[in-house]
Design a protein around this motif. Structure first.
Motif, PDB file in Angstrom:
ATOM      1  N   HIS A  25       1.003  -1.259   0.040  1.00 26.33           N
ATOM      2  CA  HIS A  25       0.098  -0.215   0.077  1.00 26.33           C
ATOM      3  C   HIS A  25       0.797   1.245   0.049  1.00 26.33           C
ATOM      4  N   ARG A  26       1.662   1.578   0.502  1.00 28.08           N
ATOM      5  CA  ARG A  26       2.656   2.156   0.729  1.00 28.08           C
ATOM      6  C   ARG A  26       3.072   2.761  -0.668  1.00 28.08           C
ATOM      7  N   LEU A  27       3.933   1.715  -1.200  1.00 27.64           N
ATOM      8  CA  LEU A  27       4.596   1.924  -2.388  1.00 27.64           C
ATOM      9  C   LEU A  27       3.099   2.522  -3.394  1.00 27.64           C
ATOM     10  N   THR A  28       2.876   1.386  -3.115  1.00 30.05           N
ATOM     11  CA  THR A  28       1.631   2.083  -4.451  1.00 30.05           C
ATOM     12  C   THR A  28       1.201   3.874  -4.178  1.00 30.05           C
ATOM     13  N   GLN A  29       1.291   3.990  -2.992  1.00 28.74           N
ATOM     14  CA  GLN A  29       0.458   5.144  -2.521  1.00 28.74           C
ATOM     15  C   GLN A  29       2.196   6.132  -2.907  1.00 28.74           C
ATOM     16  N   ALA A  30       2.861   5.440  -2.558  1.00 25.72           N
ATOM     17  CA  ALA A  30       4.204   6.137  -3.257  1.00 25.72           C
ATOM     18  C   ALA A  30       4.259   6.167  -4.830  1.00 25.72           C
ATOM     19  N   ALA A  31       3.619   5.191  -5.635  1.00 22.51           N
ATOM     20  CA  ALA A  31       4.098   5.301  -6.739  1.00 22.51           C
ATOM     21  C   ALA A  31       3.481   6.326  -7.368  1.00 22.51           C
ATOM     22  N   ASN A  32       1.520   6.294  -6.759  1.00 20.77           N
ATOM     23  CA  ASN A  32       0.729   7.532  -6.973  1.00 20.77           C
ATOM     24  C   ASN A  32       1.690   9.172  -6.816  1.00 20.77           C
ATOM     25  N   GLU A  33       2.233   9.384  -5.578  1.00 22.22           N
ATOM     26  CA  GLU A  33       2.158  10.599  -5.332  1.00 22.22           C
ATOM     27  C   GLU A  33       3.491  10.625  -6.158  1.00 22.22           C
ATOM     28  N   MET A  34       4.850  10.321  -6.602  1.00 21.71           N
ATOM     29  CA  MET A  34       5.417  10.064  -8.103  1.00 21.71           C
ATOM     30  C   MET A  34       5.240  10.318  -9.215  1.00 21.71           C
ATOM     31  N   ALA A  35       3.706   9.770  -9.479  1.00 18.36           N
ATOM     32  CA  ALA A  35       3.161   9.862 -10.973  1.00 18.36           C
ATOM     33  C   ALA A  35       2.558  11.132 -10.506  1.00 18.36           C
ATOM     34  N   GLU A  36       1.603  11.531  -9.353  1.00 20.32           N
ATOM     35  CA  GLU A  36       1.435  13.011  -9.728  1.00 20.32           C
ATOM     36  C   GLU A  36       2.567  13.946 -10.207  1.00 20.32           C
TER      37      GLU A  36
END
Length: 286
Positions: A25-36
């Protein structure tokens, strides 16, 4: 990666809270933040690219407008060039025309100079001729003044006593000092003069007297007799001539004439048979 995908699917379907799921979940969130973040950066890059594109469009528009202005200027310059070329052609034609006129003026000027030269030569010749004529006249006047003489004749009888004889013929009058109408010779220069007079006495049967008295006299003051001719004939029908002469020193404006004092002078009136003569000349200047 296939294991992470399986774990993600398992965590999604089972709502698991295991360490693996939390980590995912944290990885996904970080990936989303990075993507944003990357999307945001890309959006910013797109905005900057758009701004640059707009700036380029504006610059291009300015370039296009400037090019149009340049085209207008070029057209104006071309038009001006054509007008200037036409004007230069006109000026060139005018210059050629002026050159032709200048050549014509030069020719006419040279002709005028030639005419003036000829006129000056003619004027000089006329002046020379006038001077020569004047010199000749002066010489003639000098000769006339040095050779003063006259000879006059009557063609009709004369009986007016104590008057001056006048004359009808005056073929010789050098110096112009004798007046045949008055019968007077006016002395033009001081000098020694010679005078003579001849006439025919009218016979006593016509004149009523046997005497004839004639004199050459100075009529201007002082009055004096220079010479006198006298004839006395008792022949009733005789014709007798009288002749006498005078030599006298005279000065300018002395007046000399012949006076009939007594009797009558005869003339037949026949041409070529004139017997009444009065003449004189300058012997020498004094």
């Amino acid at each position: 990666m296939s294991t992470d995908l399986s774990t993600a699917i398992t965590c999604a379907t089972s709502n698991a809270t295991s360490v693996s799921c939390n980590r995912l979940h944290r990885l996904t969130q970080a990936a989303n933040e990075m993507a944003e973040k990357k999307v945001t950066e890309m959006m910013k890059a797109v905005d900057k690219a758009t701004e640059k594109l707009n700036a380029l469009n504006q610059t291009l528009q300015i370039v296009i407008e400037y090019k149009e202005k340049l085209a207008g200027i070029e057209s104006s310059l071309n038009t001006k060039y054509l007008l200037d070329l036409m004007h230069l052609n006109k000026v060139d034609r005018e210059i050629r025309r002026m050159r032709i006129i200048d050549e014509e003026v030069t020719i006419k000027y040279n002709r005028m100079l030639a005419l003036e030269t000829r006129a000056e030569r003619l004027r000089t010749k006329l002046e020379d001729k006038a001077n020569l004529d004047e010199q000749r006249q002066q010489h003639q006047n000098l000769l006339d003044s040095q050779h003063i003489s006259f000879f006059a004749q009557r063609t009709t009888s004369y009986s007016q006593r104590n008057t001056l004889n006048n004359y009808q013929i005056n073929d010789l009058n050098q110096g112009g000092a004798f007046n045949k109408t008055s019968g007077i010779f006016t002395v033009p220069v001081n000098g020694l003069y010679y005078f003579y007079f001849t006439a025919l006495k009218t016979k006593q049967g016509l004149s009523g007297t046997s005497r004839l008295t004639v004199q050459i006299a100075q009529t201007s003051p002082p009055l004096r007799v220079l010479a006198k001719g006298y004839m006395d004939s008792s022949d009733w029908n005789g014709w007798f001539s009288v002749q006498f002469k005078a030599i006298a020193n005279l000065v300018v404006n002395d007046r000399i004439a012949v006076q009939l004092l007594e009797g009558s002078i005869y003339e037949s009136g026949i041409s070529g048979h004139v017997t009444t003569n009065f003449g004189g000349y300058l012997i020498v200047r004094l």
